[in-house]
Motif scaffolding. Structure first.
Motif, PDB file in Angstrom:
ATOM      1  N   HIS A 861     -12.826  13.785   1.268  1.00  0.00           N
ATOM      2  CA  HIS A 861     -11.419  13.538   1.575  1.00  0.00           C
ATOM      3  C   HIS A 861     -10.859  12.549   0.563  1.00  0.00           C
ATOM      4  N   LEU A 862      -9.793  12.976  -0.128  1.00  0.00           N
ATOM      5  CA  LEU A 862      -9.163  12.094  -1.100  1.00  0.00           C
ATOM      6  C   LEU A 862      -8.521  10.915  -0.380  1.00  0.00           C
ATOM      7  N   GLN A 863      -8.977   9.717  -0.758  1.00  0.00           N
ATOM      8  CA  GLN A 863      -8.394   8.513  -0.156  1.00  0.00           C
ATOM      9  C   GLN A 863      -7.447   7.805  -1.114  1.00  0.00           C
ATOM     10  N   GLY A 864      -7.530   8.095  -2.429  1.00  0.00           N
ATOM     11  CA  GLY A 864      -6.617   7.481  -3.370  1.00  0.00           C
ATOM     12  C   GLY A 864      -7.293   7.239  -4.717  1.00  0.00           C
ATOM     13  N   TYR A 865      -6.584   6.426  -5.542  1.00  0.00           N
ATOM     14  CA  TYR A 865      -7.096   6.055  -6.866  1.00  0.00           C
ATOM     15  C   TYR A 865      -7.172   4.547  -6.944  1.00  0.00           C
ATOM     16  N   ARG A 866      -8.173   4.061  -7.616  1.00  0.00           N
ATOM     17  CA  ARG A 866      -8.413   2.631  -7.708  1.00  0.00           C
ATOM     18  C   ARG A 866      -8.373   2.221  -9.187  1.00  0.00           C
ATOM     19  N   VAL A 867      -7.530   1.202  -9.507  1.00  0.00           N
ATOM     20  CA  VAL A 867      -7.355   0.712 -10.881  1.00  0.00           C
ATOM     21  C   VAL A 867      -8.091  -0.619 -11.014  1.00  0.00           C
ATOM     22  N   TYR A 868      -9.015  -0.701 -11.944  1.00  0.00           N
ATOM     23  CA  TYR A 868      -9.698  -1.950 -12.297  1.00  0.00           C
ATOM     24  C   TYR A 868      -9.037  -2.491 -13.567  1.00  0.00           C
ATOM     25  N   LEU A 910      -8.067  -1.786 -18.713  1.00  0.00           N
ATOM     26  CA  LEU A 910      -8.117  -1.172 -17.372  1.00  0.00           C
ATOM     27  C   LEU A 910      -8.790   0.173 -17.452  1.00  0.00           C
ATOM     28  N   ASN A 911      -9.269   0.636 -16.278  1.00  0.00           N
ATOM     29  CA  ASN A 911      -9.692   2.015 -16.114  1.00  0.00           C
ATOM     30  C   ASN A 911      -9.354   2.446 -14.692  1.00  0.00           C
ATOM     31  N   VAL A 912      -9.412   3.749 -14.448  1.00  0.00           N
ATOM     32  CA  VAL A 912      -8.991   4.324 -13.168  1.00  0.00           C
ATOM     33  C   VAL A 912     -10.123   5.187 -12.635  1.00  0.00           C
ATOM     34  N   ARG A 913     -10.307   5.153 -11.285  1.00  0.00           N
ATOM     35  CA  ARG A 913     -11.348   5.944 -10.633  1.00  0.00           C
ATOM     36  C   ARG A 913     -10.753   6.602  -9.386  1.00  0.00           C
ATOM     37  N   VAL A 914     -11.217   7.774  -9.048  1.00  0.00           N
ATOM     38  CA  VAL A 914     -10.818   8.449  -7.826  1.00  0.00           C
ATOM     39  C   VAL A 914     -11.740   8.004  -6.686  1.00  0.00           C
ATOM     40  N   VAL A 915     -11.209   7.946  -5.474  1.00  0.00           N
ATOM     41  CA  VAL A 915     -11.961   7.432  -4.316  1.00  0.00           C
ATOM     42  C   VAL A 915     -11.906   8.462  -3.198  1.00  0.00           C
ATOM     43  N   ASN A 916     -13.075   8.758  -2.559  1.00  0.00           N
ATOM     44  CA  ASN A 916     -13.125   9.557  -1.334  1.00  0.00           C
ATOM     45  C   ASN A 916     -13.855   8.771  -0.247  1.00  0.00           C
TER      46      ASN A 916
END
Length: 1186
Positions: A861-868, A910-916
C-alpha cells in the motif's frame, strides 16, 4: 315607625339559613319561669328498652319540674307500685328516680317488668314512657361433642357457630387457641349469623382450633364454643390401602374438588324476603361457594343503590344501606360469578316504620279568655293511631272540660279559664312501637318580664349577623319593640329582623351598628324593658396563606401563615395536620408565622391547616404537602408464556411515593456467560406492568425491573426466576473481518469474535474461507475454534484476496457471511523515484519534484514519499562538517513538496524514496542545490573598553550566522544628556574584517548609546545595542585644587551649610511630588531614548498612556534598549524543522502546504535603521506561493 313583634310567626329569609338551628332552639316551646305556677314537665327518664346489668343496682330515672314541685308515683306492669312496701326500693329525694338495691340481696329477675312514672301537682300530671326493665344475659354454650371434619382440597365448608341467645345479642368472632383472629378473605368469611364459610378449602386451612367466641358487651364477658378440627387432604396423598377402606361418605360432602361454577351457601334458593324498620341499617348477605372463588356483585332492580348510604362489608358479600327509608324498598339482586359461571339471588326488601313525629304537641300558655290548639301528628308504616290522655287518664274517661274540643289529632281550646290548666299526653302507636309526648295547657295572667340579663354586652365581627336576645314571658303574650340609642330611635323593618322569641337580628353588622339597644315588652297587664350593648370588631384574616408544597423525602419544608386581627382581640394560632394535632416530634417547629418541618418523611404528607381563633371568630387556611421520592422497586416478578425466543414478564409496581411512575426499565443477566453483569433489555411506559421480551437462544436469563419517575430511578427489584432458552444456530457472523499480511508470503485473517450471548449455543467455531480476487481458484476453507485470527501461509506478495468468516455451533451455521477484500503481506518497494528536481524559492525555502514509481514496483500500500535532505558544505568557510539528515514525508501519491527552514548561503543534498506499509524503497540519486545569501544575524557580542575623556573603544564578535559574505558593519551612536534627551545620530561604516573600533573626539563625562549590525549583499542584519560613558576631566580638577583653598574660610562654610539645607528642602519637596504622581508621558520618554531620526506617531493628544519613572536615574544596562525595527534577534534566528514534518521531522498537507507556524522575535532598530530590509522568514517565503 316602631318595629313590633306580634304573637304570630315572623318571616325568616332564606339568606339566613345558618341561623335556623339557633333560632329554632329559641322559638320552640315557650319556657315558663320556674317561679310561676305551672304543670309538671318530665325532664329526664330511662330509655324505653332498658337492659340492666344484674350485678349492679337498678336505677330507673324520672326527673320533672313544675310549680309547685311535683310529687312522683310509679306503676309496674300496669298496677300501682308501692315502693314503701319493698325495702330494697327507694326514691331519691326531690326526684322520681327509683334505686333498687340488689347488690346486698335480691335478684334482678325479680324486678323485670314495665315501669311508668307519674309527676303530679295541682295543675296536672305528666307521665313517662313505658320503661321495660330486663336484665342482661350471657349464657354458656351447651356441651356438645364436635367430630373432626375431613374433606378434599377445593370443597366448600361451613363451620356452624350457633351462639346461645343472650341479651343483648352477642358479638361473634372466630379465633384460635392463641386468641389470634383467623384471617378472612374473599374465600373465607364470617356470615351475619356467625357461621364461618369457606368457598373452597386449601391445605393451609387444616387446623384443630377453629373456635367461635361470643362477646356480651353489657356484662363484659366472652364465651367460647368447643374447638372444631378441620383436615384438608388430597386423594393423591392417600395410599391405596386407606383409599380402599374409606368411602366417599366419610368425607365432608361428596362434591368433586374440580373447578366448578358458584352456588349460594346463604341465602338458599333463588329468592328471599327481608323486612327492616325505617332509620335502621339494612344488611343483605350473599355467600357463595365455587372454584375458583366467586366474586359477589350487587344491583337494585328498577333503581340504583344510594351513593352516600351504601356500604360493602365482608369482601362485598354484605350490602349495607344506612338510615333506610320507605324509598329503599324493592328487589335487590346479588350475583356470584367465577370463570365457570354465575348464580343469582333476589332479595325482596320491605321497609316498615315505627311511629315518628310530624308535629309533636308543644306546651301552651294562655291567659284567661284566650283560644289555642294542641296538635299531634305522626306517621309510620302501618299508619299509627293517635290517642289522647289528660293528666295520665284517657281523655274519654277524664273529667269534662267545656273549653276543649277533640278533632282527631288536634285539641281546640276556646275561652279558657284557670281551671283549664292540665297536662295532655299524645300517644301514637302501631305494631312496631309507640311515641308518647306530654304538653301542658297553663292558664296564667302575668305582666311582661324580660328574662335576658340587663346590660349584656354582645361583641360581633363586622359584616356578620348580630343577634341581640330579648327572652321574655308574659300572659297574654307580650309584643316586643326595639330601640337604639339614648333618644329611643325606633328600628325599622327594612334593616332589622325581629323574631318571635324577641331576638333582634342585624343581618350585616357594620361599624356604625355599635351602640346601646333597648328591648320593650308590652301586654295589657304591664310593660318591661331591658338594655343591651353591641360592639363591632374587625374580622380576623389570614393575609399570607400556606401554599401547596411538593418536597422530596429527607428535605425541609416551611409553611407561612400571617394573621391580621382586631387590636382588642387576642388571637390564638395553631397548626393541624389532617384535622388532628401535629406530631409531637422535634422535626416540627412552630414560630410566630411559620411551621417548619425538617427531614420530611412519607408520613408527613397530608393537609396542614393554620387556624387563627379569637373569642369571636376563627379563620383557617390549608395547604397540602406532597412528599415525593424515587419509586419503591417493583416486586413479584413472574415469567409466563415461556417460548423459545420470547417470554412475558409481569411485575407489581412499588409505591410511586406520590410522583407518578413514568417508565419501567427492564434489565437481564446472562447467568451462563456473564454472571453478575446486567444489560439493558427494554423500557415500557409507567402504566404497564407486563412486557413481552425478545430472547436470544442458549442464554440463562434472569430479569429485574426498575421504576422511574420525575424524581429519579428506583433501586432494582429482586431478580426473577432463571429461564434457559434453547440452543439455536448463530444468527449473526463475526464483525470487523480483515485480511492483512504480516510477512511477504502470508495473509493474516482477523475478526471480532461473537460473545457468549451471541453464540446461540454450545460449540462455537468459525469457518474461515479465502481465495485470490483476480484468480479462478476455488474457495479454500478451514474450521477453527473460538479464536479471532487465522494465518494463511505461502501466499504471493501483496495480492488481493476475498475473505469470509462464518460462525457455527453444535446446532448449525450462521447465515452466509459478507465477503471482504484483504491483501497478502507487503515487501519493500523495488524502484526509486526518478527525475528528481529542485527549485530554490528563497534563502530558506526550496521546492522538490520527482516522478512517481510504477505501482507494481511498490509491492504494498502506497503510503507516500519521503525526502531526506542535509546541509553538505558551508559556502562561506568551505569546510565540511557532519550535519544530521532531516526527513519530510509527503502522504499519498504527491510528486512534489516544500523544504522549509533552510539556512541561507548553504549547500544541500537530498534524495527521495517511496514508502509502503513494509518500509522504504531504494533512494533516488542525490541531488544538490545552493541557497542564496540572506541577512546576517546580529553580531555575537558587543562590549566597550578603555573609556577616556574623549574616546571609547568597541570590541565585537562576528555574527554566529553570517548567512552570506559580510561586506561591512554599521555603527550608529548618539549622546544622552542628563534629562534623557537624545543628541544627533552619527553613522559609521566599518570594514567587515574589523573586530575593534575606537571612537575619538567624544565629550567627556557623557553617556552614549550604540547600535551595531552586520551586512551582507542581501542587506543589514539584526542590531545589538550598548551604552557607555566617557570619563571625567581629571586635569581640570587638579588645576582647581591648586587654587586658593577657601573651604577653610568661615564665611564659606556658613554659605555652604545654607546651600546644603536649601538643597535638602528642595529634594524633599521633589520626592513628595514625584511620589504623588511623578510620571511623564510615553512621548517624552520616547523622545529621551528613541533614535532621533524616528518620527514619533502623533495621536490626538500626542501620548499613549504613562510610564513609571521609578528607574529614570538607574544606570543603563547592556542591551536594555532595543531598536524599533522588526528584525529577528540573534538567538531566535535559526529555523526549526520540528514544526513542519510528519512525526519528529514534520510533514506537509496533501497540497504541499506547510503545517505549523514559523515566526521569530523582533527588536527595535535605531532611527536610521528603518531602511534596512527584513530577514526573510520561512513563513514569508511560503506566503509568496499562496
Amino acid at each position: 315607625m316602631q318595629l313590633k313583634i306580634m304573637p304570630k310567626k315572623k318571616y325568616l329569609s332564606a339568606g339566613r339559613v345558618p341561623l335556623v338551628l339557633f333560632l329554632c332552639q329559641m322559638i320552640s316551646a315557650l319556657e315558663v319561669p320556674l317561679d310561676l305556677v305551672q304543670p309538671p314537665t318530665i325532664t329526664q327518664q330511662s330509655p324505653k328498652d332498658y337492659i340492666i346489668d344484674p350485678r349492679e343496682n337498678i336505677v330507673i330515672q324520672c326527673e320533672a319540674k313544675g310549680k309547685p314541685p311535683p310529687s312522683f308515683s310509679w306503676t309496674r306492669n300496669g298496677t300501682h307500685f308501692d315502693i314503701d312496701k319493698d325495702p330494697l326500693v327507694t326514691m331519691r329525694p326531690g326526684s322520681g328516680t327509683l334505686v333498687i338495691n340488689i347488690m346486698s340481696e335480691g335478684k334482678a329477675e325479680t324486678y323485670e317488668g314495665v315501669y311508668q312514672c307519674t309527676a303530679r301537682n295541682e295543675r296536672g300530671a305528666a307521665i313517662s314512657n313505658n320503661i321495660v326493665i330486663r336484665p342482661s344475659r350471657s349464657p354458656l354454650w351447651t356441651k356438645e361433642k364436635l367430630e373432626p371434619i375431613t374433606l378434599r382440597n377445593g370443597q366448600s365448608l361451613v363451620l356452624p357457630c350457633r351462639p346461645p341467645i343472650g341479651l343483648p345479642p352477642a358479638i361473634i368472632f372466630w379465633m384460635d387457641n392463641s386468641f389470634q383472629r383467623l384471617p378472612q378473605s374473599e374465600r373465607v368469611s364470617q356470615g351475619l349469623n356467625g357461621d364461618l364459610y369457606f368457598s373452597n378449602v386449601l391445605p393451609e386451612d387444616t387446623r384443630e382450633d377453629y373456635i367461635c367466641y361470643a362477646r356480651f358487651n353489657h356484662t363484659q364477658t366472652i364465651q367460647q364454643k368447643q374447638p372444631i378440627s378441620v383436615k384438608v387432604i388430597s386423594v393423591d396423598e392417600l395410599n391405596d390401602t386407606i383409599a380402599a377402606n374409606l368411602s366417599d361418605t366419610e368425607f365432608y360432602g361428596a362434591k368433586s374438588s374440580k373447578e366448578r361454577p358458584p352456588t349460594l351457601l346463604t341465602p338458599e334458593g333463588n329468592a328471599s324476603h327481608k323486612e327492616e324498620l325505617r332509620g335502621n341499617v339494612l344488611s343483605l348477605e350473599c355467600i357463595a361457594e365455587g372454584l375458583p372463588t366467586p366474586i359477589i356483585y350487587w344491583i337494585k332492580e328498577d333503581g340504583t343503590l344510594p351513593i352516600n348510604r351504601t356500604l360493602y362489608r365482608n369482601f362485598k358479600k354484605t350490602l349495607q344501606i344506612t338510615h333506610v327509608s320507605e324509598a329503599d324498598s324493592g328487589n335487590y339482586q346479588c350475583i356470584a360469578k367465577n370463570a365457570l359461571g354465575a348464580v343469582h339471588h333476589t332479595i325482596s326488601v320491605t321497609v316498615k316504620a315505627a311511629p315518628y313525629w310530624i308535629t309533636a304537641p308543644q306546651n301552651l300558655v294562655l291567659s284567661p279568655g284566650e283560644d289555642g290548639t294542641l296538635i299531634c301528628r305522626a306517621n309510620g308504616n302501618p299508619k299509627p293511631t293517635i290517642g289522647w290522655l289528660t293528666n295520665g287518664v284517657p281523655i274519654e274517661i277524664a273529667p269534662d272540660d267545656p273549653s276543649r274540643k277533640i278533632d282527631g289529632d288536634t285539641i281546640i281550646f276556646t275561652h279558657v279559664q284557670e281551671r283549664s290548666s292540665a297536662v295532655y299526653q299524645c300517644n301514637a302507636s302501631n305494631e312496631y312501637g309507640y311515641l308518647l309526648a306530654n304538653a301542658f295547657v297553663n292558664v296564667l295572667a302575668e305582666p311582661p318580664r324580660i328574662l335576658t340579663s340587663a346590660n349584656t354586652l354582645y361583641q360581633v365581627i363586622a359584616n356578620r349577623p348580630a343577634l341581640l336576645d330579648c327572652a321574655f314571658f308574659g300572659s297574654p303574650l307580650p309584643t316586643i319593640e326595639w330601640f337604639k340609642g339614648a333618644k329611643g330611635r325606633a328600628l325599622h323593618e327594612d334593616i332589622y329582623v325581629l323574631h318571635e322569641n324577641g331576638t333582634l337580628e342585624i343581618p350585616v353588622a357594620q361599624k356604625d351598628s355599635t351602640g346601646t339597644y333597648t328591648c320593650v315588652a308590652r301586654n295589657k297587664l304591664g310593660v318591661a324593658k331591658n338594655e343591651v350593648h353591641l360592639e363591632i370588631k374587625d374580622p380576623t384574616r389570614i393575609i399570607k396563606q400556606p401554599e401547596y408544597a411538593v418536597v422530596q423525602r429527607g428535605s425541609k419544608v416551611s409553611f407561612e401563615c400571617k394573621v391580621k386581627h382586631d387590636h382588642t382581640l387576642i388571637p390564638t394560632v395553631m397548626w393541624l395536620k389532617d384535622n388532628g394535632e401535629l406530631p409531637s416530634e422535634k422535626r416540627f417547629t412552630v414560630d410566630k408565622d411559620h411551621l417548619v418541618i425538617t427531614d420530611v418523611s412519607d408520613d408527613d404528607g397530608g393537609t396542614y391547616t393554620c387556624m387563627a381563633n379569637t373569642s369571636l371568630d376563627d379563620v383557617s387556611a390549608s395547604a397540602v404537602l406532597r412528599v415525593v421520592d424515587v419509586p419503591n422497586p417493583p416486586f413479584d416478578l413472574e415469567l409466563t408464556n415461556q417460548l423459545d425466543k420470547s417470554v412475558q414478564l409481569t411485575w407489581t409496581p412499588g409505591d410511586d411515593n406520590n410522583s407518578p411512575i413514568t417508565k419501567f426499565i427492564i434489565e437481564y443477566e446472562d447467568g451462563m456467560h456473564e454472571a453478575g453483569l446486567w444489560h439493558h433489555q427494554a423500557e415500557v411506559s409507567g402504566t404497564q406492568t407486563t412486557a413481552q421480551l425478545k430472547l436470544s437462544p442458549y442464554v440463562n436469563y434472569s430479569f429485574r425491573v426498575m421504576a422511574e419517575n420525575n424524581i429519579g430511578r428506583s433501586s432494582p427489584s429482586e431478580a426473577s426466576e432463571q429461564y434457559l432458552t434453547k440452543a439455536a444456530e448463530p444468527d449473526q457472523n463475526p464483525t470487523a473481518v480483515e485480511g492483512l499480511g504480516t510477512e511477504p508470503d502470508n495473509l493474516v485473517i482477523t475478526w471480532k469474535p461473537l460473545n457468549g450471548f451471541e453464540s446461540n449455543g454450545p460449540g462455537l467455531q468459525y469457518k474461515v474461507s479465502w481465495r485470490q480476487k483476480d484468480g479462478d481458484d476455488e474457495w479454500t476453507s478451514v474450521v477453527v475454534a473460538n479464536v479471532s485470527k487465522y494465518i494463511v501461509s505461502g501466499t504471493p506478495t501483496f495480492v488481493p484476496y476475498l475473505i469470509k468468516v462464518q460462525a457455527l455451533n453444535d446446532v448449525g451455521f450462521a447465515p452466509e457471511p459478507a465477503t471482504v477484500m484483504g491483501h497478502s503481506g507487503e515487501d519493500l518497494p523495488m524502484v526509486a523515484p526518478g527525475n528528481v528536481r529542485v527549485s530554490v524559492v528563497n534563502s530558506t525555502l526550496a521546492e522538490v519534484h520527482w516522478d512517481p514509481v510504477p505501482l507494481k514496483s511498490i509491492r504494498g500500500h502506497l503510503q507516500g514519499y519521503r525526502v531526506y535532505y542535509w546541509k553538505a558544505q558551508s559556502s562561506s568557510k568551505r569546510d565540511r562538517r557532519h550535519i544530521e539528515k532531516k526527513i519530510l514525508t509527503f502522504q499519498g501519491s504527491k510528486t512534489h513538496g516544500m523544504l522549509p527552514g533552510l539556512e541561507p548561503y548553504s549547500h544541500y543534498t537530498l534524495n527521495v524514496r517511496v514508502v509502503n506499509g513494509k518500509g522504504e524503497g531504494p533512494a533516488s540519486s542525490d541531488r544538490g542545490f545552493h541557497t542564496p545569501e540572506g541577512v546576517p544575524s546580529a553580531p555575537s557580542s558587543l562590549k566597550i573598553v578603555n573609556p577616556t575623556l574623549d574616546s571609547l573603544t568597541l570590541e565585537w564578535d562576528p555574527p554566529s550566522h553570517p548567512n552570506g559574505i559580510l561586506t561591512e558593519y554599521t555603527l550608529k551612536y548618539q549622546p544622552i544628556n542628563s534629562t534623557h534627551e537624545l543628541g544627533p545620530l552619527v553613522d559609521i561604516k566599518i570594514p567587515a574584517n574589523k573586530t575593534r573600533w575606537t571612537l575619538k573626539n567624544l565629550n567627556f563625562s557623557t553617556r552614549y548609546k550604540f547600535y551595531f549590525s552586520a551586512q551582507t549583499s542581501a542587506g543589514s542584519g539584526s542590531q545589538i545595542t550598548e551604552e557607555a560613558i566617557t570619563t571625567v576631566d581629571e586635569g581640570k580638577m587638579a588645576m582647581a585644587s591648586r587654587q586658593v583653598d577657601i573651604a577653610t574660610q568661615g564665611w564659606f562654610i556658613g554659605l555652604m551649610c545654607a546651600v546644603a539645607l536649601l538643597i535638602l528642602i528642595l529634594l524633599i519637596v521633589c520626592f513628595i511630588r514625584r511620589n504623588k504622581g511623578g510620571k511623564y508621558p510615553v512621548k517624552e520618554k520616547e523622545d529621551a531614548h528613541a533614535d532621533p531620526e524616528i518620527q514619533p506617531m502623533k495621536e490626538d493628544d500626542g501620548t499613549f498612556g504613562e510610564y513609571s519613572d521609578a528607574e529614570d536615574h538607574k544606570p543603563l544596562k547592556k542591551g536594555s534598549r532595543t531598536p524599533s525595527d522588526r528584525t529577528v534577534k540573534k538567538e531566535d534566528s535559526d529555523d526549526s524543522l520540528v514544526d513542519y514534518g510528519e512525526g519528529v521531522n514534520g510533514q506537509f498537507n496533501e497540497d504541499g502546504s506547510f503545517i505549523g507556524q514559523y515566526s521569530g522575535k523582533k527588536e527595535k532598530e535605531p532611527a536610521e535603521g528603518n531602511e534596512s530590509s527584513e530577514a526573510p522568514s520561512p513563513v514569508n517565503a511560503m506566503n509568496s506561493f499562496v
